[in-house]
Design an enzyme around this catalytic site. Structure first.
Site, PDB file in Angstrom:
ATOM      1  CD  GLU A  57      -2.716  -1.529   2.356  1.00  0.00           C
ATOM      2  OE1 GLU A  57      -2.655  -0.726   3.304  1.00  0.00           O
ATOM      3  OE2 GLU A  57      -3.446  -2.545   2.372  1.00  0.00           O
TER       4      GLU A  57
ATOM      5  NE  ARG B  33      -3.004  -8.824   3.645  1.00  0.00           N
ATOM      6  CZ  ARG B  33      -4.062  -8.080   3.843  1.00  0.00           C
ATOM      7  NH1 ARG B  33      -4.391  -7.151   2.979  1.00  0.00           N
ATOM      8  NH2 ARG B  33      -4.817  -8.249   4.918  1.00  0.00           N
TER       9      ARG B  33
ATOM     10  CD  GLU C 207      -8.569  -0.131   3.691  1.00  0.00           C
ATOM     11  OE1 GLU C 207      -7.940   0.080   2.644  1.00  0.00           O
ATOM     12  OE2 GLU C 207      -8.382  -1.129   4.411  1.00  0.00           O
TER      13      GLU C 207
END
Lengths: 309, 94
Positions: free
Chosen positions: A72, A127, A270
């Site tokens: 991310e 991840r 998020e």
């Protein structure tokens, strides 16, 4: 390498070492305001760096972390922008100045440095953490399932090859344990914000149980304010609510643990989804993402300041 | 270094609980090596899934057979990664 944080390219993605250099520069430029704490080491031995923004001793704290899920990338990039924003705005922005006159802000920009490094060198889609799992060829743990809050329950996996593998025990991951130890030793954190991407949500506890947390009404109201502020900049729509209601049941999550530790203002973001790129958000989206998120962060931090508990 | 030539990311728009359950079944097909970026939870949330090249036909056939709507969000993941690398190099050079 840029020589000052003014020369740092906030609109580009950077490696762990570049982000570390940025942190060191920021500390060097504002030594009376910013310090770098090393709260532990990752499995592969990288420092777990936390920037501390402080204008006085013995203050309560506000925690912000970015990048616990390695791929991310927009989250550590936004965290870097936040760090510079805090330094730039202190003394100029009355709201932030008032917050920093009462609270310290702790910012962990790269929460999972091994995973982050791995995304830069070996697998951009990684991840998890990078600790090997006994008896399995699969590596790493989902650090957002590794906390002692409903650990092992539904919404996490006991399969080391799963992306949501919870790990062998709560706090088994050094990256998680370091934060746990820090939160406990500090003892006076009043807000805790853990930032992920992507799907445009602002969430509060719980994820592991359908039982509403006791502060749900207040957290919901504050989330509404935060996402409204966020939307005011670029029109980005966020959903908000408890994790289990808005996304899914997720056991062992970060903010469920922090909330159960008594940190009332526990939230997880998020960040933005342009609907076209997922984890591959182009670098030209970093600054808009950080700018709009900052408005929501300010709403949470200001509310924390105005509502002591 | 792992590369992702031909991998596509599909954005799937389920419209019912039945379709959600079908997508959950799909996610259990380990041999397809699917990487769910967003999970099938309920029909208000899109499902994004990275599909390796060798699984594309099977996944598309599955979605088509069950009349589950999807769009191709990323046509070739490696292209985007290469672009990201170029951008980083350009930024460093400048």
């Amino acid at each position: 390498q840029p020589r000052t944080t003014d020369g740092y390219d906030y609109a580009s993605y950077h490696t762990f070492s570049e982000i570390t250099s940025f942190m060191d520069m920021l500390v060097q430029e504002k030594p009376n305001f910013v310090s770098k704490l090393v709260i532990g080491k990752s499995y592969e031995g990288r420092p777990l760096n936390v920037l501390k923004f402080s204008t006085g001793a013995n203050r309560p704290g506000i925690w912000i972390d970015t990048g616990i899920h390695a791929r991310e990338w927009v989250t550590p990039a936004s965290g870097t922008w936040f760090a510079k924003k805090i330094v730039s705005d202190y003394g100029h922005d009355t709201v932030l100045t008032a917050i920093l006159d009462k609270f310290d802000i702790f910012l962990e920009i790269v929460t999972n440095p091994d995973g982050f490094h791995f995304t830069h060198t070996s697998n951009r889609m990684w991840r998890k953490t990078r600790k090997p799992n006994d008896g399995s060829i699969c590596v790493g743990v989902d650090a957002n399932r590794n906390w002692d809050a409903g650990f092992g329950g539904a919404g996490s996996s006991n399969n080391p090859c799963s992306e949501t593998y919870r790990g062998p025990s709560a706090h088994s991951e050094p990256e998680v344990k370091a934060i746990v130890d820090f939160v406990k030793s500090h003892g006076n954190l009043k807000a805790f914000v853990s930032i992920h991407s992507y799907s445009q949500m602002l969430l509060y506890p719980y994820g592991y149980t359908r039982t509403p947390c006791k502060d749900q009404a207040e957290l919901d109201e504050l989330a509404k304010k935060a996402v409204t502020d966020l939307k005011s900049l670029y029109g980005t729509n966020y959903k908000y609510g408890s994790i289990i209601n808005v996304i899914y049941q997720a056991s062992g999550g970060t903010i469920d643990w922090t909330y159960n530790q008594g940190i009332k203002y526990s939230y997880t973001f998020e960040l933005r989804d342009t609907g076209r790129y997922g984890f591959m958000l182009p670098a030209n989206q970093i600054i808009p993402t950080a700018e709009e998120t900052w408005l929501a962060l300010m709403a949470i931090m200001e509310h924390t300041k105005n509502n002591p508990y | 270094k792992e590369t992702f030539e031909g991998h596509q990311v599909l954005r799937i728009i389920p419209i019912s609980e039945v379709q959600i359950n079908l997508l959950k079944e799909l996610s259990k097909q380990d041999h397809l090596l699917l990487d769910f970026w967003t999970e099938p939870i309920h029909d208000s949330l899109a499902v994004d899934v990275r599909v390796p090249f060798h699984s594309l036909q099977a996944v598309r056939a599955f979605l088509g057979y069950h009349e589950i709507h999807y769009e191709i969000m990323i046509h070739d993941l490696q292209d985007l990664m290469d672009e990201e690398q170029r951008e980083m190099m350009k930024s460093r050079a400048s």
